[in-house]
Design a protein around this motif. Sequence first.
Motif, short mmCIF file in Angstrom:
data_model
loop_
_atom_site.label_atom_id
_atom_site.label_comp_id
_atom_site.label_asym_id
_atom_site.label_seq_id
_atom_site.Cartn_x
_atom_site.Cartn_y
_atom_site.Cartn_z
N HIS A 2 -26.42 0.42 -51.77
CA HIS A 2 -27.80 -0.02 -51.91
C HIS A 2 -28.80 1.10 -51.58
O HIS A 2 -29.79 1.31 -52.29
N GLN A 3 -28.49 1.85 -50.51
CA GLN A 3 -29.47 2.84 -50.07
C GLN A 3 -29.58 4.03 -51.03
O GLN A 3 -30.67 4.56 -51.25
N LEU A 4 -28.47 4.44 -51.61
CA LEU A 4 -28.52 5.53 -52.60
C LEU A 4 -29.27 5.09 -53.86
O LEU A 4 -30.12 5.81 -54.38
N HIS A 6 -31.54 2.85 -54.06
CA HIS A 6 -32.96 2.79 -53.67
C HIS A 6 -33.57 4.20 -53.69
O HIS A 6 -34.70 4.39 -54.15
N HIS A 7 -32.81 5.19 -53.20
CA HIS A 7 -33.32 6.56 -53.17
C HIS A 7 -33.48 7.11 -54.59
O HIS A 7 -34.47 7.79 -54.88
N LYS A 10 -36.55 5.61 -55.98
CA LYS A 10 -37.75 6.18 -55.35
C LYS A 10 -38.07 7.56 -55.92
O LYS A 10 -39.21 7.88 -56.25
N SER A 23 -21.63 3.23 -58.37
CA SER A 23 -20.83 3.06 -57.14
C SER A 23 -19.36 3.46 -57.34
O SER A 23 -18.70 3.86 -56.39
N THR A 28 -17.27 5.01 -49.32
CA THR A 28 -18.02 4.90 -48.06
C THR A 28 -17.11 5.34 -46.91
O THR A 28 -15.96 4.92 -46.84
N VAL A 51 -26.09 7.65 -45.27
CA VAL A 51 -26.60 6.28 -45.30
C VAL A 51 -27.25 5.95 -43.96
O VAL A 51 -28.35 5.40 -43.90
N LYS A 52 -26.55 6.31 -42.89
CA LYS A 52 -27.09 6.07 -41.54
C LYS A 52 -26.49 7.09 -40.59
O LYS A 52 -25.27 7.26 -40.58
N GLU A 74 -30.90 10.32 -42.75
CA GLU A 74 -30.77 9.32 -43.81
C GLU A 74 -31.41 9.80 -45.11
O GLU A 74 -32.52 10.35 -45.10
N ASP A 75 -30.74 9.56 -46.23
CA ASP A 75 -31.22 9.91 -47.59
C ASP A 75 -31.13 11.41 -47.88
O ASP A 75 -31.73 11.87 -48.86
#
Lengths: 192, 192
Positions: A2-4, A6-7, A10, A23, A28, A51-52, A74-75
Amino acid sequence: MHQLIHHIQKITGNRDIAGDNISQFFETKTFKKKENLLEEGHRCLAYFFVVKGCLRLFFTDSNGVEQTLQFALEDWWMTDLNAFRSGRNSAYTVQAIEETEVLSVTAANYDLMLAKYPVIEHYFRLVYERAYAASLLRIRMISRMPKDEFYDLFQSKYPGFIQRIPQKVLASFLGFTPEYLSELRKKNVKSK
Amino acid sequence: MHQLIHHIQKITGNRDIAGDNISQFFETKTFKKKENLLEEGHRCLAYFFVVKGCLRLFFTDSNGVEQTLQFALEDWWMTDLNAFRSGRNSAYTVQAIEETEVLSVTAANYDLMLAKYPVIEHYFRLVYERAYAASLLRIRMISRMPKDEFYDLFQSKYPGFIQRIPQKVLASFLGFTPEYLSELRKKNVKSK
């Protein structure tokens, strides 16, 4: 993933990205504090998206001192990019500073993904364009700026770093001794 | 245009590039030795591809000294990339070191060209990926390497530079005094 996704949205402004397709290229992985994701002298087989958590990239100099050249929060993406591109051994170690979750992609999957999805080509062009532009400012800071000004600028641009990164590692990154960094911090606290 | 098309073919491995379509985005310009292509404090309106000649990028420090941070020889791109991307004023001057022919592209045409031709997106992704990877080595050289080793490495990687670039400008780029550079060169000649 999800975070990638989103990046990518963006950075590219493109909302129409099929996360399921992207994916398949990633795994992960989670690393403990001080665990190595990649080791100096070993084949560089992966590229990491944070991711975190927080990573650092360092080498060990001829005096046995670890010299930190980059961080990734992150990111951010991190690997020995020259070694990843060429398939050679890494000149650097990548290590987790905190417990860190990453998305990991192999060189073969990176190439496949870029060839198949134009939005990913667009995304990485923008990621590298930014990173390259930022590197000029970093070179200017390192080579042409008094050390106390460099610290002030670094602190104003990346306030999150100063809190999260161990003193010794931050000093190495800035090219300071830990004692000099400690003096600067005391001066900064006083002047507030 | 021939040289840029050749460079795109070389970097991407794609031989099937319509030069006529790409050329509409560029203007050819020639600058005399010491002429400025872009000036510190002025709007950054163009990005330059060096067809023949040599450029440098510098700023003037608080003591009035010109500090050179980058060079561009044939097949290299140069501008204040942060200013070009954002439309802000340039923090740097770009100047011809020799008589120099460039292909010049505006920000609007750069965006159009990238949006229209996937091969150009691919080309710039690879150009920036390389440049960003190289910048890490440069940061390592500047910040962590003894000055004489830095000079030796620079000389072995870019032998063409040492011949073409004025001593004073090269010294500024390396962060040396002209006197120190002159000593290093004498030592190098002797040891051959």
